[in-house]
Design a protein around this motif. Structure first.
Motif, mmCIF file in Angstrom:
data_model
loop_
_atom_site.group_PDB
_atom_site.id
_atom_site.type_symbol
_atom_site.label_atom_id
_atom_site.label_comp_id
_atom_site.label_asym_id
_atom_site.label_seq_id
_atom_site.Cartn_x
_atom_site.Cartn_y
_atom_site.Cartn_z
ATOM 1 N N TYR A 1 8.795 -1.272 15.643
ATOM 2 C CA TYR A 1 8.490 -2.416 14.789
ATOM 3 C C TYR A 1 7.096 -2.236 14.193
ATOM 4 C CZ TYR A 1 12.650 -4.930 16.217
ATOM 5 O OH TYR A 1 13.965 -5.311 16.414
ATOM 6 N N TYR A 2 7.033 -2.402 12.871
ATOM 7 C CA TYR A 2 5.790 -2.219 12.137
ATOM 8 C C TYR A 2 5.366 -3.525 11.474
ATOM 9 C CZ TYR A 2 6.862 2.794 12.428
ATOM 10 O OH TYR A 2 7.137 4.064 12.866
ATOM 11 N N CYS A 3 4.072 -3.758 11.490
ATOM 12 C CA CYS A 3 3.479 -4.882 10.778
ATOM 13 C C CYS A 3 2.980 -4.385 9.423
ATOM 14 C CB CYS A 3 2.325 -5.429 11.615
ATOM 15 S SG CYS A 3 1.460 -6.828 10.909
ATOM 16 N N SER A 4 3.053 -5.246 8.426
ATOM 17 C CA SER A 4 2.589 -4.866 7.098
ATOM 18 C C SER A 4 1.917 -6.051 6.416
ATOM 19 C CB SER A 4 3.766 -4.381 6.245
ATOM 20 O OG SER A 4 3.312 -3.904 4.993
ATOM 21 N N ALA A 5 0.973 -5.746 5.542
ATOM 22 C CA ALA A 5 0.231 -6.772 4.812
ATOM 23 C C ALA A 5 0.385 -6.573 3.312
ATOM 24 C CB ALA A 5 -1.247 -6.707 5.180
ATOM 25 N N PHE B 1 -0.339 -2.201 -2.705
ATOM 26 C CA PHE B 1 -0.431 -2.340 -1.248
ATOM 27 C C PHE B 1 0.485 -1.336 -0.554
ATOM 28 C CE2 PHE B 1 -2.967 -6.104 -0.559
ATOM 29 C CZ PHE B 1 -2.923 -6.746 -1.789
ATOM 30 N N ASN B 2 0.021 -0.781 0.519
ATOM 31 C CA ASN B 2 0.836 0.084 1.369
ATOM 32 C C ASN B 2 0.180 0.118 2.738
ATOM 33 O OD1 ASN B 2 2.961 1.790 2.032
ATOM 34 N ND2 ASN B 2 1.785 3.606 1.555
ATOM 35 N N THR B 3 0.042 -1.073 3.334
ATOM 36 C CA THR B 3 -0.727 -1.240 4.563
ATOM 37 C C THR B 3 0.208 -1.462 5.734
ATOM 38 O OG1 THR B 3 -2.522 -2.242 3.298
ATOM 39 C CG2 THR B 3 -2.557 -2.554 5.688
ATOM 40 N N TRP B 4 0.129 -0.558 6.714
ATOM 41 C CA TRP B 4 1.015 -0.592 7.881
ATOM 42 C C TRP B 4 0.225 -0.381 9.158
ATOM 43 C CZ3 TRP B 4 6.085 -1.639 6.820
ATOM 44 C CH2 TRP B 4 6.521 -1.439 5.502
ATOM 45 N N GLY B 5 0.723 -0.964 10.241
ATOM 46 C CA GLY B 5 0.202 -0.654 11.559
ATOM 47 C C GLY B 5 0.837 0.620 12.083
ATOM 48 N N GLN B 6 0.486 0.977 13.315
ATOM 49 C CA GLN B 6 0.991 2.214 13.906
ATOM 50 C C GLN B 6 2.379 2.040 14.522
ATOM 51 O OE1 GLN B 6 -0.915 0.125 15.488
ATOM 52 N NE2 GLN B 6 -0.028 -0.009 17.543
#
Length: 131
Positions: A94-98, A118-123
């Protein structure tokens, strides 16, 4: 620039629950639509849920509507995903994104994707549901 760190994943039996957290750092967190995506082995990353900046508008894929709940706490710069009645097919990273852009379909489902620029993701955090 926003940095995202997910936590809360793990191994759970079918029917169980997990709550994922996404901690954000960086400026203007509170103005973004934030959301969760998931990717199972051999499959494409898919949208799960998203929430607007004030928390009063949420978006869900039809596959999780009524089962998952997204929320946010702007004071803590954190977005949450409460997952109930988990099934083996919910197993994924599961990935978080902004910075998302979201559209509602006529069937009550929604889809979101990164907005222009935007292309912002967690690990990512692994969720495994055993049968």
């Amino acid at each position: 620039q926003v940095q995202l760190v997910e936590s809360g994943g793990g191994l759970v039996q079918a029917g169980g629950s997990l709550r994922l957290s996404c901690a954000a750092s960086g400026r203007t967190f509170s103005t973004y639509i934030m959301g969760w995506f998931r990717q199972a082995p051999g499959k494409e990353r898919e949208f799960v849920a998203a929430i607007n900046w004030s928390g009063d508008t949420t978006y869900y894929d039809s596959s999780v509507k009524g089962q998952f709940t997204i929320s946010r706490d702007n004071a803590k710069n954190t977005v949450y995903l409460q997952m109930n009645s988990l099934k083996p097919e919910d197993s994924a990273v599961y990935y978080c994104s902004a910075g998302l852009s979201c559209v509602r379909s006529g069937s009550g489902s929604s889809t979101c994707s990164p907005a222009a620029g935007f292309n912002t993701w967690g690990q990512g955090t692994q969720v495994t549901v055993s049968s």
